[in-house]
Design a protein around this motif. Structure first.
Motif, PDB file in Angstrom:
ATOM      1  N   ASN A   1      56.319  -9.490  44.385  1.00  0.00           N
ATOM      2  CA  ASN A   1      57.769  -9.324  44.510  1.00  0.00           C
ATOM      3  C   ASN A   1      58.575 -10.464  43.895  1.00  0.00           C
ATOM      4  O   ASN A   1      59.801 -10.474  43.990  1.00  0.00           O
ATOM      5  N   VAL A   2      57.891 -11.402  43.237  1.00  0.00           N
ATOM      6  CA  VAL A   2      58.581 -12.584  42.716  1.00  0.00           C
ATOM      7  C   VAL A   2      59.310 -12.289  41.407  1.00  0.00           C
ATOM      8  O   VAL A   2      60.457 -12.718  41.215  1.00  0.00           O
ATOM      9  N   TYR A   3      58.668 -11.541  40.514  1.00  0.00           N
ATOM     10  CA  TYR A   3      59.199 -11.405  39.150  1.00  0.00           C
ATOM     11  C   TYR A   3      59.864 -10.061  38.821  1.00  0.00           C
ATOM     12  O   TYR A   3      60.694 -10.014  37.920  1.00  0.00           O
TER      13      TYR A   3
ATOM     14  N   SER B   1      56.293 -12.361  34.619  1.00  0.00           N
ATOM     15  CA  SER B   1      56.721 -13.769  34.658  1.00  0.00           C
ATOM     16  C   SER B   1      57.130 -14.218  33.261  1.00  0.00           C
ATOM     17  O   SER B   1      58.106 -14.966  33.089  1.00  0.00           O
TER      18      SER B   1
ATOM     19  N   PHE C   1      52.502 -12.545  44.874  1.00  0.00           N
ATOM     20  CA  PHE C   1      53.508 -12.757  43.819  1.00  0.00           C
ATOM     21  C   PHE C   1      54.109 -11.436  43.317  1.00  0.00           C
ATOM     22  O   PHE C   1      54.914 -11.442  42.394  1.00  0.00           O
TER      23      PHE C   1
END
Length: 357
Positions: A125-127, A88, A123
């Motif tokens: 797969n978010v960043y 992130s 989370f």
């Protein structure tokens, strides 16, 4: 960096990549206890110590500062669900290639750690822009069953772990192991995940049946003292070796007669690959992915009771001439896929392709 399997995998790749094309810098928590500084520096890498993730505000602030300052084109995170923090930060400062690498899964018995994993996993797969995993099992666990990820093998130096009868003889002599003693081997960090006390129970059940049996633990960690105390309580200290953190694990495999890993969970244990390359019969917890069985000869058993393990090891121990005739120095099964030089070359090509995209 605490001397565990993930660190061993990362360092093994680092030693074998073409460093004229790709160079590593290492961001490690300040509470790391086993950072191979001299080797990293000699290979051209740099080490940046950052506040531990348990101090999230300072941790994130320093991540952002370093990534903005250094302008790394790739950030490759090897801390499983915790990768959300460095990735992130990398996204915030515009790092174009962000790799999340799954090295583990989750098992029973670690409530606090499992709770954190479950909170952070959504989370995963978010960043990242790229997803790696040490096995299909580990990748599906972190990224999802239908996720797109690449398996990066926990590769080893195949020749380094090749069985050698003379090395076996020398190593057993150094350890004080007689020729007719059956030696159970385990390599792993002393922590709840590795479940070493289970092996102590197995040994205690074996000794009334076969007194010429010993158990060797290779590794260190927070649970070592508790396991040593348990051994003392059972009165079997004369049959257990605590060898600590070693740099000659390849030689120790030669001295073993069977390799046991009763882990509560694993991504894909590199020690299992090493032990198979050394020609050892391997007995794994049934909580470990079958992908580790690269020779097709490993056994997987439940860890609800030591009885099955005791019976299996007793059968191995009773085989005649096991020490010499049942070991092989030949490559078998799919273990060639774990050749570090081939895998390191492939990883460099992947890094280059990400930059060129």
């Amino acid at each position: 960096m605490l001397g565990g399997g993930v660190e061993a995998v990362v360092m093994n790749y680092y030693r074998h990549i073409d460093r004229s094309k790709v160079q590593f810098d290492f961001l490690v928590d300040e509470d790391s206890t086993r950072v191979p500084e001299d080797e990293i520096t000699a290979l051209g890498g740099r080490i940046f110590r950052i506040p531990p993730y348990q101090h999230p505000i300072r941790y994130r602030r320093e991540l952002i500062r370093l990534m903005r300052e250094q302008q790394w084109p790739i950030v490759h995170s090897n801390i499983n669900t915790l990768s959300v923090f460095p990735l992130s930060a990398a996204k915030k400062v515009g790092v174009p290639v962000r790799i999340a690498h799954s090295h583990s899964t989750m098992g029973k018995g670690e409530f606090a750690k499992n709770a954190m994993k479950l909170v952070l996993r959504p989370f995963a797969n978010v960043y990242p822009t790229v997803r790696f995993a040490c096995s299909r099992y580990a990748g599906k666990w972190l990224f999802g069953k239908n996720a797109d990820f690449t398996v990066i093998p926990n590769a080893i130096e195949l020749d380094k772990f090749r069985f050698n009868a003379e090395t076996r003889k020398q190593t057993r002599k150094e350890l004080g192991i007689l020729d007719d003693t059956f030696l159970i081997g385990h390599v792993g960090r002393f922590m709840p995940q590795k479940n070493q006390s289970f092996l102590v129970d197995v040994l205690a059940g074996l000794l009334p049946k076969c007194s010429d049996v010993m158990l060797a633990f290779v590794g260190d960690g927070p649970d070592r003292t508790a396991v040593q105390q348990y051994v003392e309580e059972l009165g079997i200290a004369d049959h257990v070796l605590f060898l600590g953190q070693r740099s000659d694990v390849n030689r120790l495999y030669q001295a073993f007669d069977v390799f046991c890993l009763p882990s509560l969970y694993e991504g894909l244990c590199v020690v299992g690959i090493e032990a198979q390359r050394a020609g050892l019969p391997c007995l794994f917890s049934d909580a470990i992915t079958r992908e580790v069985d690269v020779t097709g000869a490993s056994r997987f058993m439940p860890i609800t009771s030591p009885e099955e393990w005791i019976s299996f090891i007793s059968a191995i121990e009773s085989l005649s001439n096991l020490h010499s005739s049942k070991r092989s120095d030949q490559i078998s099964g799919d273990i060639e896929e774990y050749d570090i030089q081939r895998c390191a070359n492939s990883l460099v090509k992947k890094y280059e392709s990400f930059i060129c995209e």
